[in-house]
Write a protein that holds these residues in place. Structure first.
Motif, short mmCIF file in Angstrom:
data_model
loop_
_atom_site.label_atom_id
_atom_site.label_comp_id
_atom_site.label_asym_id
_atom_site.label_seq_id
_atom_site.Cartn_x
_atom_site.Cartn_y
_atom_site.Cartn_z
N ALA A 19 8.12 27.38 6.92
CA ALA A 19 7.45 26.11 6.61
C ALA A 19 8.37 25.14 5.87
CB ALA A 19 6.20 26.38 5.78
N SER A 20 9.31 25.63 5.11
CA SER A 20 10.19 24.74 4.35
C SER A 20 11.17 23.99 5.25
CB SER A 20 10.97 25.53 3.30
OG SER A 20 11.80 26.49 3.92
N LYS A 21 11.25 24.38 6.51
CA LYS A 21 12.14 23.71 7.45
C LYS A 21 11.63 22.32 7.81
CE LYS A 21 14.20 24.25 12.01
NZ LYS A 21 14.27 25.07 13.21
N GLY A 22 10.33 22.10 7.71
CA GLY A 22 9.74 20.82 8.08
C GLY A 22 9.26 20.86 9.52
N PHE A 23 8.84 19.70 10.05
CA PHE A 23 8.34 19.65 11.41
C PHE A 23 8.60 18.27 12.00
CE2 PHE A 23 4.96 18.42 8.58
CZ PHE A 23 4.40 17.32 9.19
N ASP A 24 8.61 18.23 13.33
CA ASP A 24 8.77 16.97 14.06
C ASP A 24 7.39 16.46 14.44
OD1 ASP A 24 11.49 17.27 13.97
OD2 ASP A 24 11.60 18.26 15.93
N LYS A 25 7.26 15.16 14.52
CA LYS A 25 6.01 14.57 14.98
C LYS A 25 6.13 14.29 16.48
CE LYS A 25 4.69 12.44 10.65
NZ LYS A 25 4.31 11.22 9.98
N LYS A 26 6.04 15.34 17.27
CA LYS A 26 6.17 15.21 18.72
C LYS A 26 4.90 14.66 19.34
CE LYS A 26 9.26 19.15 19.04
NZ LYS A 26 9.43 20.51 19.53
N HIS A 27 3.75 14.94 18.72
CA HIS A 27 2.48 14.61 19.33
C HIS A 27 1.81 13.46 18.59
CE1 HIS A 27 2.93 18.20 21.68
NE2 HIS A 27 3.17 18.88 20.58
N GLU A 28 2.44 12.31 18.60
CA GLU A 28 1.83 11.15 17.97
C GLU A 28 0.98 10.40 18.99
OE1 GLU A 28 4.41 8.52 15.88
OE2 GLU A 28 5.56 10.15 15.00
N MET A 29 -0.03 9.71 18.48
CA MET A 29 -0.88 8.91 19.33
C MET A 29 -0.09 7.69 19.81
SD MET A 29 -4.65 7.34 18.60
CE MET A 29 -4.18 6.61 17.07
N LYS A 30 -0.25 7.33 21.06
CA LYS A 30 0.43 6.17 21.60
C LYS A 30 -0.37 4.92 21.25
CE LYS A 30 2.78 8.69 25.11
NZ LYS A 30 3.43 8.65 26.37
N ARG A 31 0.09 4.20 20.28
CA ARG A 31 -0.65 3.08 19.74
C ARG A 31 -0.75 1.89 20.71
NH1 ARG A 31 -2.87 4.43 15.21
NH2 ARG A 31 -1.75 5.85 13.89
N GLN A 32 0.11 1.83 21.72
CA GLN A 32 0.02 0.71 22.64
C GLN A 32 -1.24 0.78 23.51
OE1 GLN A 32 2.44 3.05 22.89
NE2 GLN A 32 2.86 3.56 25.02
N PHE A 33 -1.89 1.96 23.55
CA PHE A 33 -3.11 2.11 24.33
C PHE A 33 -4.37 1.92 23.50
CE2 PHE A 33 -0.11 4.92 26.73
CZ PHE A 33 0.05 4.04 27.80
N LEU A 34 -4.23 1.65 22.21
CA LEU A 34 -5.39 1.42 21.36
C LEU A 34 -6.06 0.09 21.69
CD1 LEU A 34 -4.50 2.42 17.70
CD2 LEU A 34 -6.35 3.27 19.07
N THR A 35 -7.36 0.06 21.63
CA THR A 35 -8.06 -1.21 21.78
C THR A 35 -8.01 -1.96 20.45
OG1 THR A 35 -10.16 -0.22 21.18
CG2 THR A 35 -9.63 -0.30 23.52
N LYS A 36 -8.18 -3.24 20.52
CA LYS A 36 -8.12 -4.06 19.31
C LYS A 36 -9.27 -3.72 18.35
CE LYS A 36 -4.74 -6.70 20.76
NZ LYS A 36 -3.52 -6.03 20.83
N ARG A 37 -10.48 -3.68 18.90
CA ARG A 37 -11.66 -3.37 18.09
C ARG A 37 -12.55 -2.41 18.87
NH1 ARG A 37 -14.25 -8.96 17.59
NH2 ARG A 37 -13.33 -9.06 19.63
N ALA A 38 -12.26 -1.17 18.77
CA ALA A 38 -12.99 -0.19 19.58
C ALA A 38 -14.47 -0.11 19.18
CB ALA A 38 -12.36 1.18 19.45
#
Length: 50
Positions: A19-38
């Protein structure tokens, strides 16, 4: 540490990590597909009529 090495040898490199090695954020949400006001207003929520 021997168990960790044994699991990684059997299932592939970096299957288990310390766990002390850390982690990558490979699975981030793609914000370009978010609606303005869902769901900020009730009038923005889609209505289905059956």
């Amino acid at each position: 540490m021997n168990v960790l090495d044994a699991v990684n040898d059997r299932y592939g490199k970096s299957t288990l990590q310390v766990a002390s090695k850390g982690f990558d954020k490979k699975h981030e949400m793609k914000r370009q597909f978010l609606t303005k006001r869902a769901t900020t207003r009730w009038s923005d929520v889609p209505q289905i009529k059956c």
